[in-house]
Scaffold this active site. Structure first.
Site, PDB file in Angstrom:
ATOM      1  N   LYS A  83      -3.357 -34.743  58.762  1.00  0.00           N
ATOM      2  CA  LYS A  83      -4.534 -35.396  58.533  1.00  0.00           C
ATOM      3  C   LYS A  83      -5.462 -34.529  57.982  1.00  0.00           C
ATOM      4  O   LYS A  83      -6.231 -34.481  56.743  1.00  0.00           O
ATOM      5  CB  LYS A  83      -4.913 -36.387  59.472  1.00  0.00           C
ATOM      6  CG  LYS A  83      -6.288 -37.241  58.910  1.00  0.00           C
ATOM      7  CD  LYS A  83      -6.567 -37.981  60.036  1.00  0.00           C
ATOM      8  CE  LYS A  83      -7.946 -37.827  60.574  1.00  0.00           C
ATOM      9  NZ  LYS A  83      -8.595 -38.483  61.550  1.00  0.00           N
ATOM     10  N   ASP A 137      -6.265 -41.733  57.882  1.00  0.00           N
ATOM     11  CA  ASP A 137      -7.222 -41.958  58.960  1.00  0.00           C
ATOM     12  C   ASP A 137      -7.018 -43.348  59.575  1.00  0.00           C
ATOM     13  O   ASP A 137      -6.170 -44.062  59.066  1.00  0.00           O
ATOM     14  CB  ASP A 137      -8.567 -41.894  58.728  1.00  0.00           C
ATOM     15  CG  ASP A 137      -9.122 -42.717  57.723  1.00  0.00           C
ATOM     16  OD1 ASP A 137      -8.823 -43.595  57.063  1.00  0.00           O
ATOM     17  OD2 ASP A 137     -10.434 -42.831  57.881  1.00  0.00           O
TER      18      ASP A 137
END
Length: 234
Positions: A144, A162
């Site tokens: 991420k 997210d």
């Protein structure tokens, strides 16, 4: 319990699961949803303030369990004090912890920032890597965070899974996966590569403005008719 209360509970965003038909139709709907969200949120962009890849790496590490607003307040002074990866690597642990204390979890964040910057100095000549393989080897950097850096500092393609992207993808019926990495690969198949970064931005903006976690504003949502959860709302 009344029928109305029962129906409301059954339609809770938390309990919603994508249906097979929506998952099968995800390729078509994903493109339409993305087009609609781009029109709805033309200002969608990363909320963290930064001027280079190192600053973005640090800001992203600090953003874990912390608001972007708070991170930007902290980094305004932090980035003046620490100008290079060497500065962070050589910083005393206690001093860096105090500098980032208000972002929460400051002990682990400082530890990861110092360790990552040591590797950047010793293994990458002081420059933040510009590829996934090397980025994820840095302390505190998973896929991420790596995608945030690649997409926003280096202009490379990357889908940032997210909490907003995970939640909205399931509600919209684009994927049944909660796992960030599995979801990332699901979405990579649905969205053209060149749009991966901007897709992440518009999904995050939509999650903050309209598709709220506790009570999505389905009545004003532009993608309601193409959203698995939205179509169920009366």
């Amino acid at each position: 319990m009344s029928k109305k209360a029962t129906a409301k509970k059954a339609l809770s965003p938390k309990d919603f699961k994508p249906v097979a038909n929506d998952l099968q139709d995800a390729p078509r709907r994903a493109k339409k949803i993305y087009a609609l969200l781009r029109r709805e949120h033309p200002d969608a962009k990363i909320a963290l303030n930064f001027s280079n890849a190192l600053e973005l790496l640090v800001a992203t590490v600090l953003s874990a369990q912390c608001t972007d607003v708070r991170v930007n307040i902290v980094t305004k002074e932090l980035f003046k004090k620490y100008r290079s990866a060497k500065d962070y690597a050589m910083a005393a642990a206690e001093e860096l912890e105090n500098d980032i204390r208000s972002t929460g979890f400051y002990h682990n964040k400082a530890k990861n920032i110092r360790a990552a910057c040591r590797d950047i100095v010793e293994k990458f000549g002081g420059k933040v890597p510009d590829n996934m393989e090397e980025l994820v080897k840095l302390a505190g950097v998973g896929r991420k965070t790596a995608n945030v850096i690649l997409g926003n500092a280096y202009g490379a393609a990357g889908i940032v899974t997210d909490t907003h992207v995970i939640r909205l993808s399931r509600l919209m019926g684009l994927s049944a996966n909660n796992d960030p990495v599995k979801l990332e690969f699901d979405l990579m198949k649905l969205i053209p590569r060149k749009e991966w970064t901007q897709f992440s931005h518009v999904m995050i903006f939509h999650g903050r403005r309209i598709c709220l976690a506790r009570q999505p504003k389905c009545d004003i949502c532009p993608v309601r008719s193409d959203c698995g959860y939205g179509r169920l709302q009366g």
